[in-house]
Design a protein around this motif. Structure first.
Motif, PDB file in Angstrom:
ATOM      1  N   TYR A   1      10.057   4.260   3.560  1.00  0.00           N
ATOM      2  CA  TYR A   1      10.464   5.655   3.685  1.00  0.00           C
ATOM      3  C   TYR A   1      10.752   5.987   5.146  1.00  0.00           C
TER       4      TYR A   1
ATOM      5  N   SER B   1       4.694   2.037   0.961  1.00  0.00           N
ATOM      6  CA  SER B   1       3.725   2.139  -0.122  1.00  0.00           C
ATOM      7  C   SER B   1       3.905   0.936  -1.026  1.00  0.00           C
ATOM      8  N   VAL B   2       2.887   0.667  -1.812  1.00  0.00           N
ATOM      9  CA  VAL B   2       2.954  -0.443  -2.761  1.00  0.00           C
ATOM     10  C   VAL B   2       3.922  -0.066  -3.869  1.00  0.00           C
TER      11      VAL B   2
ATOM     12  N   SER C   1      -0.946   4.627  -7.274  1.00  0.00           N
ATOM     13  CA  SER C   1      -1.758   5.349  -6.300  1.00  0.00           C
ATOM     14  C   SER C   1      -0.955   6.289  -5.406  1.00  0.00           C
ATOM     15  N   TYR C   2       0.308   6.040  -5.195  1.00  0.00           N
ATOM     16  CA  TYR C   2       1.178   6.904  -4.401  1.00  0.00           C
ATOM     17  C   TYR C   2       0.796   6.996  -2.927  1.00  0.00           C
ATOM     18  N   GLU C   3      -0.153   6.214  -2.482  1.00  0.00           N
ATOM     19  CA  GLU C   3      -0.521   6.314  -1.072  1.00  0.00           C
ATOM     20  C   GLU C   3       0.591   5.791  -0.197  1.00  0.00           C
ATOM     21  N   GLN C   4       0.875   6.504   0.855  1.00  0.00           N
ATOM     22  CA  GLN C   4       1.842   6.044   1.832  1.00  0.00           C
ATOM     23  C   GLN C   4       1.131   5.836   3.154  1.00  0.00           C
ATOM     24  N   TYR C   5       1.548   4.779   3.851  1.00  0.00           N
ATOM     25  CA  TYR C   5       0.936   4.404   5.115  1.00  0.00           C
ATOM     26  C   TYR C   5       2.004   4.517   6.196  1.00  0.00           C
ATOM     27  N   PHE C   6       1.636   5.187   7.271  1.00  0.00           N
ATOM     28  CA  PHE C   6       2.624   5.572   8.264  1.00  0.00           C
ATOM     29  C   PHE C   6       2.568   4.721   9.523  1.00  0.00           C
TER      30      PHE C   6
END
Lengths: 117, 114
Positions: free
Chosen positions: B34, B94-95, B100-105
């Motif tokens: 993203y 994200s995976v 889980s919808y977690e996003q890592y920035f």
């Protein structure tokens, strides 16, 4: 479409005082909810998340949040704030995405936390 | 463990010049990627997302474009920058197809167009 409202743009608390940051969401189904923290000039770090189960979730750095479906809220709390907690906090809601495994996460506009000695 | 890199960290470019911001992810495969832009007081605006190599979707019409030439590389570009392109650009992953919808920035790139 989902949306997130963080009604407080800026909050000031004294070090050692308790903290509650408000977040209200709009989504038709059970939401996936997140709180992120951003220090100045940095990326966002995930504090905690809620998907299902226990409505009180624990996160890193001593933070917790409570999901209240009846109020469409997911407020972030900390019992005793430290000066290092000064940052901007973002609430976010995830929703079923488009095809191909895309997850749409909508972020609030953030709450800036100032901690005074 | 997974890490995400962005460069450059800061950039000052004149109006009308081209732009290329790069994002790479390590320690994971087939991530969703993203690009967000953050303007003061306006939260995060999703610009582009990608679910695979060469697959780019745009969320808002704008002066920017994105490409994904490799699985873990995501590039944000412009042919001619506008003043309104100034901001803080964040890449996230994200995976894929995760519940889980977690996003890592990433750490972000501060772009100033002069």
């Amino acid at each position: 479409a989902q949306s997130v409202t963080q009604p407080d743009i800026h909050i000031t608390v004294s070090e050692g005082a308790s903290l509650e940051l408000r977040c209200n969401y709009s989504y038709g189904a059970t939401p996936y909810l997140f709180w992120y923290v951003q220090s100045p000039g940095q990326g966002l770090q995930l504090l905690l998340k809620y998907f299902s189960g226990d409505t009180l979730v624990q996160g890193i750095k001593g933070f917790e949040a409570e999901f209240k479906r009846s109020q469409s809220s997911f407020n972030l709390r900390k019992p005793s704030v430290h000066w290092s907690d000064a940052a901007e906090y973002f609430c976010a809601v995830g929703a079923t995405g488009h095809s191909g495994g895309y997850q749409k996460v909508t972020f609030g506009t953030g709450t800036k936390l100032q901690v005074i000695p | 463990s997974q890490t995400i890199h962005q460069w450059p960290a800061t950039l000052v470019q004149p109006v009308g010049s081209p732009l290329s911001l790069e994002c790479t992810v390590e320690g994971t495969s087939n991530p969703n990627l993203y690009w967000y832009r953050q303007a003061a007081g306006r939260g995060l605006q999703l610009l582009f997302y990608s679910v695979g190599i060469g697959q780019i979707s745009s969320e808002v019409p704008q002066n920017l474009s994105a490409s994904r030439p490799q699985d873990r590389q995501f590039i944000l570009s412009s042919k001619k920058l506008l003043l309104s392109d100034s901001g803080f650009y964040l890449c996230a992953w994200s995976v894929r197809a995760s519940a889980s919808y977690e996003q890592y920035f990433g750490p972000g790139t501060r772009l100033t167009v002069t």
